[in-house]
Design an enzyme around this catalytic site. Structure first.
Site, short mmCIF file in Angstrom:
data_model
loop_
_atom_site.label_atom_id
_atom_site.label_comp_id
_atom_site.label_asym_id
_atom_site.label_seq_id
_atom_site.Cartn_x
_atom_site.Cartn_y
_atom_site.Cartn_z
N ASP A 32 0.85 -1.20 0.00
CA ASP A 32 0.00 0.00 0.00
C ASP A 32 0.88 1.24 0.00
O ASP A 32 2.02 1.18 0.48
CB ASP A 32 -0.90 -0.01 1.26
CG ASP A 32 -2.21 0.73 1.05
OD1 ASP A 32 -2.16 1.96 0.85
OD2 ASP A 32 -3.27 0.09 1.07
N SER A 76 -6.49 1.12 -5.22
CA SER A 76 -7.10 2.22 -5.98
C SER A 76 -7.96 3.02 -5.02
O SER A 76 -8.66 2.42 -4.18
CB SER A 76 -8.03 1.68 -7.08
OG SER A 76 -8.83 2.73 -7.60
N LYS A 92 -3.52 5.98 -12.79
CA LYS A 92 -2.27 5.22 -12.80
C LYS A 92 -2.41 3.90 -12.00
O LYS A 92 -1.87 2.87 -12.41
CB LYS A 92 -1.12 6.07 -12.24
CG LYS A 92 -0.66 7.14 -13.25
CD LYS A 92 0.24 8.18 -12.63
CE LYS A 92 1.65 7.71 -12.48
NZ LYS A 92 2.54 8.81 -12.02
N GLY A 103 1.95 -8.38 -14.59
CA GLY A 103 3.29 -8.84 -14.96
C GLY A 103 3.93 -9.63 -13.83
O GLY A 103 4.57 -10.67 -14.05
N TYR A 146 -11.93 7.11 -12.59
CA TYR A 146 -12.11 5.85 -11.88
C TYR A 146 -12.73 4.80 -12.81
O TYR A 146 -12.20 3.70 -12.96
CB TYR A 146 -13.00 6.09 -10.67
CG TYR A 146 -13.27 4.90 -9.79
CD1 TYR A 146 -12.25 4.31 -9.04
CD2 TYR A 146 -14.56 4.36 -9.67
CE1 TYR A 146 -12.50 3.23 -8.21
CE2 TYR A 146 -14.83 3.29 -8.84
CZ TYR A 146 -13.79 2.72 -8.11
OH TYR A 146 -14.05 1.65 -7.28
P1 NAD Z 1 -9.90 2.26 0.23
O1 NAD Z 1 -9.64 3.61 -0.29
O2 NAD Z 1 -10.23 2.08 1.66
O3 NAD Z 1 -8.70 1.28 -0.10
C1 NAD Z 1 -7.88 1.41 -1.22
C2 NAD Z 1 -6.44 1.17 -0.78
O4 NAD Z 1 -5.58 1.26 -1.93
C3 NAD Z 1 -5.96 2.22 0.22
O5 NAD Z 1 -5.31 1.61 1.31
C4 NAD Z 1 -4.98 3.06 -0.60
O6 NAD Z 1 -3.98 3.68 0.18
C5 NAD Z 1 -4.44 2.03 -1.57
N1 NAD Z 1 -3.87 2.62 -2.79
C6 NAD Z 1 -4.44 3.54 -3.61
N2 NAD Z 1 -3.59 3.85 -4.61
C7 NAD Z 1 -2.47 3.09 -4.43
C8 NAD Z 1 -1.24 2.94 -5.13
N3 NAD Z 1 -0.99 3.64 -6.24
N4 NAD Z 1 -0.32 2.07 -4.64
C9 NAD Z 1 -0.55 1.35 -3.52
N5 NAD Z 1 -1.69 1.45 -2.82
C10 NAD Z 1 -2.64 2.31 -3.26
O7 NAD Z 1 -11.09 1.66 -0.68
P2 NAD Z 1 -11.89 0.29 -0.60
O8 NAD Z 1 -13.31 0.60 -0.47
O9 NAD Z 1 -11.25 -0.62 0.39
O10 NAD Z 1 -11.65 -0.26 -2.08
C11 NAD Z 1 -10.73 -1.31 -2.34
C12 NAD Z 1 -10.89 -1.77 -3.78
O11 NAD Z 1 -12.21 -2.24 -4.01
C13 NAD Z 1 -10.63 -0.66 -4.80
O12 NAD Z 1 -9.95 -1.22 -5.92
C14 NAD Z 1 -12.03 -0.25 -5.22
O13 NAD Z 1 -12.06 0.24 -6.54
C15 NAD Z 1 -12.79 -1.56 -5.11
N6 NAD Z 1 -14.22 -1.33 -4.88
C16 NAD Z 1 -14.70 -0.95 -3.65
C17 NAD Z 1 -16.06 -0.71 -3.49
C18 NAD Z 1 -16.66 -0.35 -2.15
O14 NAD Z 1 -17.87 -0.15 -2.08
N7 NAD Z 1 -15.94 -0.25 -1.07
C19 NAD Z 1 -16.91 -0.81 -4.58
C20 NAD Z 1 -16.38 -1.14 -5.81
C21 NAD Z 1 -15.04 -1.42 -5.95
#
Ligand code: NAD
Ligand code: UDP
Length: 309
Positions: A32, A76, A92, A103, A146
């Site tokens: 992370d 993300s 990104k 990869g 997004y």
């Molecule tokens: P969140 O923001 O709590 O967690 C995302 C994590 O990714 C964070 O810890 C952040 O620091 C990390 N992160 C972001 N960019 C990064 C990078 N470039 N390098 C390393 N770490 C990075 O969000 P979440 O709700 O836990 O979502 C997690 C995943 O699930 C995401 O991919 C999101 O798109 C997907 N998702 C979540 C939901 C939801 O309702 N919670 C719905 C659809 C999809």
């Protein structure tokens, strides 16, 4: 013992996944960059000898000096407020981050899972949304960073599957909630719970007639576990198919928190989807998965957590 890399492991869903897989006797590496996550979410796991945290941005080249059995790519930003603040990093993480993690999985001969989203359907013209629906996305709107990052991520994942025969999985996650959501991430669940607990106005955007379907995090985690060990390579929707208007949702939270808050109506953000509800027939048939935790029960647990944190 199988080793799993979880990108986004310090986030809301990622931290639950780390904990769950550690308890299932996996070795877990959480990666992370804390863009929207927090070390606090995984602090309780750091004593375990089978848990490792790597601070790294997934959009940069990734080096892991050990064998991996699974790569789960969740890194993300996910909240509309978060990703609109950092749209370039979001693009990104979905594009370069997906390329790097694919990869890595290929080099390690690991199985791969992409956390995609219901946002690939945009503002859907079909409700509920089956996986066969191609969506209605504004590529240049405020949500485009997004939605298009995730659509690109899905396309790249399928290309690695078709060309390199990588064993890939894609879950399209619908609104998921629970403990460890950031209280100020701007999403509807933390916003409404915090406002209700403080007896401040509950800010419904628009007329509140737009719909969402809310899945409790434990249910989602079980779905991800089933998918990651399955033989399925096509996208699978994961969410709760009980659809509510946002106004109904505000009223439910007000009632559960016994709040004195008023409900106020604020402008609807651009491109806010009017409806959203997963068709989960595929997950039911192929994985035998469906959510078990009802909205009131899941919200009660989440509200307790917000109160004590
Ligand atoms: P969140 O923001 O709590 O967690 C995302 C994590 O990714 C964070 O810890 C952040 O620091 C990390 N992160 C972001 N960019 C990064 C990078 N470039 N390098 C390393 N770490 C990075 O969000 P979440 O709700 O836990 O979502 C997690 C995943 O699930 C995401 O991919 C999101 O798109 C997907 N998702 C979540 C939901 C939801 O309702 N919670 C719905 C659809 C999809
Ligand atoms: N929403 C709201 N008030 C808030 C936050 C969100 O009415 O304080 C609405 C938002 O406009 C959307 C729904 O709740 O229609 C879900 O928003 P969220 O940000 O949780 O994620 P989305 O499902 O839009 O990705």
């Amino acid at each position: 013992m199988k080793t799993v890399l979880i990108t986004g492991g310090a986030g809301f869903i990622g931290s639950h996944l780390c904990e769950f897989l550690l308890n299932k006797n996996y070795k877990v590496i959480a990666m992370d960059n804390l863009a929207t996550g927090s070390i606090k979410n995984i602090e309780h796991l750091r004593g375990s000898q089978n848990f490792e945290y790597l601070h790294h941005d997934v959009s940069k080249h990734i080096v892991i000096n050990e064998e991996l059995d699974f790569v789960l790519h969740l890194a993300s930003p996910a909240s509309p407020v978060d990703y609109q603040k950092i749209p370039i990093q979001t693009l990104k993480a979905g594009s370069l981050g997906t390329h790097n993690t694919l990869g890595l999985a290929l080099a390690k001969k690991a199985k791969y899972l992409l956390a995609s989203t219901s946002e690939v359907y945009g503002d859907p013209l079909v409700n509920p949304q089956p996986e066969s629906y191609w969506g209605n996305v504004n590529p240049i709107g405020l949500r485009g960073c997004y939605d298009e990052a995730k659509r690109f991520a899905e396309a790249l994942t399928m290309a690695y599957h078709r060309i390199h025969k990588l064993d890939t999985k894609i879950t399209r996650i619908f609104n998921t909630y629970g403990q460890r959501m950031r209280k100020n991430d701007g999403r509807v669940v933390p916003n409404f719970i915090m406002q209700a607990l403080k007896n401040e106005p509950i800010t419904v955007y628009g007329d509140g007639k737009q719909t969402r379907s809310f899945c409790y995090v434990d249910d989602l985690i079980e779905g991800i576990r089933k998918l990651m060990i399955s033989g399925i390579n096509e996208p699978v929707n994961m969410g709760n198919s009980e659809e509510h208007t946002i106004l109904e949702f505000a009223q439910a939270i007000k009632k559960l928190t016994k709040s004195k808050s008023k409900i106020t109506f604020n402008p609807l953000p651009a491109d806010d989807p009017h409806v959203r509800c997963p068709d989960i027939a595929k997950a039911r048939q192929l994985l035998g998965w469906q959510p078990k935790v009802g909205l009131n029960e899941g919200l009660a647990r989440t509200i307790e957590w917000f109160k004590s944190n």
